[in-house]
Design an enzyme around this catalytic site. Sequence first.
Site, PDB file in Angstrom:
ATOM      1  N   TRP A 102       0.809  -1.219   0.000  1.00  0.00           N
ATOM      2  CA  TRP A 102       0.000   0.000   0.000  1.00  0.00           C
ATOM      3  C   TRP A 102       0.839   1.265   0.000  1.00  0.00           C
ATOM      4  O   TRP A 102       0.457   2.266  -0.610  1.00  0.00           O
ATOM      5  CB  TRP A 102      -1.022  -0.005   1.142  1.00  0.00           C
ATOM      6  CG  TRP A 102      -2.211  -0.840   0.761  1.00  0.00           C
ATOM      7  CD1 TRP A 102      -2.568  -2.055   1.275  1.00  0.00           C
ATOM      8  CD2 TRP A 102      -3.167  -0.552  -0.277  1.00  0.00           C
ATOM      9  NE1 TRP A 102      -3.692  -2.529   0.626  1.00  0.00           N
ATOM     10  CE2 TRP A 102      -4.072  -1.642  -0.327  1.00  0.00           C
ATOM     11  CE3 TRP A 102      -3.337   0.502  -1.179  1.00  0.00           C
ATOM     12  CZ2 TRP A 102      -5.141  -1.687  -1.233  1.00  0.00           C
ATOM     13  CZ3 TRP A 102      -4.393   0.454  -2.078  1.00  0.00           C
ATOM     14  CH2 TRP A 102      -5.273  -0.627  -2.097  1.00  0.00           C
ATOM     15  N   ASP A 172      -1.460   6.607   6.202  1.00  0.00           N
ATOM     16  CA  ASP A 172      -2.567   5.757   5.787  1.00  0.00           C
ATOM     17  C   ASP A 172      -2.754   4.736   6.909  1.00  0.00           C
ATOM     18  O   ASP A 172      -1.910   3.870   7.122  1.00  0.00           O
ATOM     19  CB  ASP A 172      -2.224   5.061   4.463  1.00  0.00           C
ATOM     20  CG  ASP A 172      -3.329   4.122   3.989  1.00  0.00           C
ATOM     21  OD1 ASP A 172      -4.322   3.924   4.724  1.00  0.00           O
ATOM     22  OD2 ASP A 172      -3.200   3.582   2.864  1.00  0.00           O
ATOM     23  N   LYS A 196     -12.765  -1.578   7.127  1.00  0.00           N
ATOM     24  CA  LYS A 196     -11.945  -2.528   7.890  1.00  0.00           C
ATOM     25  C   LYS A 196     -12.269  -2.471   9.387  1.00  0.00           C
ATOM     26  O   LYS A 196     -12.606  -3.475   9.983  1.00  0.00           O
ATOM     27  CB  LYS A 196     -10.479  -2.297   7.583  1.00  0.00           C
ATOM     28  CG  LYS A 196     -10.218  -2.752   6.144  1.00  0.00           C
ATOM     29  CD  LYS A 196      -9.033  -2.201   5.433  1.00  0.00           C
ATOM     30  CE  LYS A 196      -9.175  -2.523   3.950  1.00  0.00           C
ATOM     31  NZ  LYS A 196      -8.047  -2.107   3.134  1.00  0.00           N
TER      32      LYS A 196
HETATM   33  C1  LIG Z   1      -7.747  -1.354   2.039  1.00  0.00           C
HETATM   34  C2  LIG Z   1      -6.638  -0.380   1.997  1.00  0.00           C
HETATM   35  C3  LIG Z   1      -6.604   0.660   1.063  1.00  0.00           C
HETATM   36  C4  LIG Z   1      -7.660   0.811  -0.024  1.00  0.00           C
HETATM   37  O1  LIG Z   1      -8.832   1.285   0.496  1.00  0.00           O
HETATM   38  P1  LIG Z   1     -10.071   1.662  -0.467  1.00  0.00           P
HETATM   39  O2  LIG Z   1     -11.075   2.110   0.525  1.00  0.00           O
HETATM   40  O3  LIG Z   1     -10.453   0.416  -1.209  1.00  0.00           O
HETATM   41  O4  LIG Z   1      -9.633   2.735  -1.376  1.00  0.00           O
HETATM   42  C5  LIG Z   1      -5.561   1.567   1.123  1.00  0.00           C
HETATM   43  N1  LIG Z   1      -4.603   1.469   2.069  1.00  0.00           N
HETATM   44  C6  LIG Z   1      -4.602   0.474   2.980  1.00  0.00           C
HETATM   45  C7  LIG Z   1      -3.523   0.424   4.005  1.00  0.00           C
HETATM   46  C8  LIG Z   1      -5.613  -0.475   2.973  1.00  0.00           C
HETATM   47  O5  LIG Z   1      -5.607  -1.460   3.872  1.00  0.00           O
END
Ligand SMILES: *Cc1c(COP(=O)(O)O)cnc(C)c1O
Length: 360
Positions: A102, A172, A196
């Site tokens: 990511w 993030d 999540k």
């Molecule tokens: C799941 C995830 C994403 C993507 O998220 P979306 O909501 O599908 O855009 C980005 N960064 C991390 C760390 C993730 O776990």
Amino acid sequence: MPRLFNFAAGPAMMPEQVLAHARNELLDWNGHGLSVMEMPFTGDVFKEIAATTVSRLSALLGLPPGHRILFMHGGAMAQLALVPLNLASPDTGADYVETGYWSGRAIAEARRYCRVEIAASGEPGGFTHIPPETEWRIRPEAAYCHITTNETANGVQFPATPETGDVPLVADMTSDFLTRPLDVSRYGLLYASAQKNIGPSGLTIVILREDSGGNAHSLTPSVFDYGIQMENDSRYNTPPTFSIYMAGLVFRWIEDQGGLAAMERASEAKSRKLYGLMDSGDFYCCPVAPEARSRVNVCFTLADPALEDAFDTEAAGHGLINLRGHPVFGGFRASLYNAMPEQGVDILAGFMADFARRHG
Ligand SMILES: *Cc1c(COP(=O)(O)O)cnc(C)c1O
């Protein structure tokens, strides 16, 4: 059909009490004769629901003064672009720490908008560790330093918040937000999409310093301009109203469980069961360095890959689903977000031990 234990990276399980609560007020919220889904986003009732979600999250985090909570659209992936669009000038740009899948996506997206320098990378070790902070090269002129606190696909997690001095830290936190206490004051900005640990997809939470607005690139869409969304209390256009309501219910559930300290204890306990089992033999292996192992996305492989299909099928027979790893990394991944009950992990650990005995 009994409820299954869903180990998917996301959308993930929701706390059962939250789903039941939402079902009870699905047709009529609090005697108002409307579902939350049907309420005008500019009306007082929805404003009250959104304000409750904000105040519950602020209380959970101990939100420091000077930081704001935004509700946005577009998922974490939109933020990969919106962070540079809002915060970085094209030529000075920003610094990124690369720890896996990511953060790699974040770097690639940011490069479309500004200069990006890699402050440190875990690539030489195959993204199995966090590069030591003493080796990071952060430029004083960088607009920010970006990290991915938990690498959902390769199971690597920052054990603690790194120190970036005068350069604002941006993170993030999509996969580990609210799984442990968090000192928001250490971050210039952090973001997490909901599916999540927060609630249904469609909502992205952005927490940022109040003074981070007003510098967006002129081509930034207005709905994605942090300054404009702050001025409009996340209601510049229709926000994901139902997801905001559901997030509020999840925040109250976390509070009822004992808050972020309780979430941390649970996620420590759940992940320890799986890592302990893997380390006690050589049937399963986890490539991640012990100090960087994610407590939320436990990645592992079978010593004999020929058994993968059998493992997957038999696990599903026990109600343990979506254990396949990220397509880039293969193997398996058990995602243990807040709503995964300890019971689900106990059943998984029992199944894994039994599978190893029978096939080892
Ligand atoms: C799941 C995830 C994403 C993507 O998220 P979306 O909501 O599908 O855009 C980005 N960064 C991390 C760390 C993730 O776990």
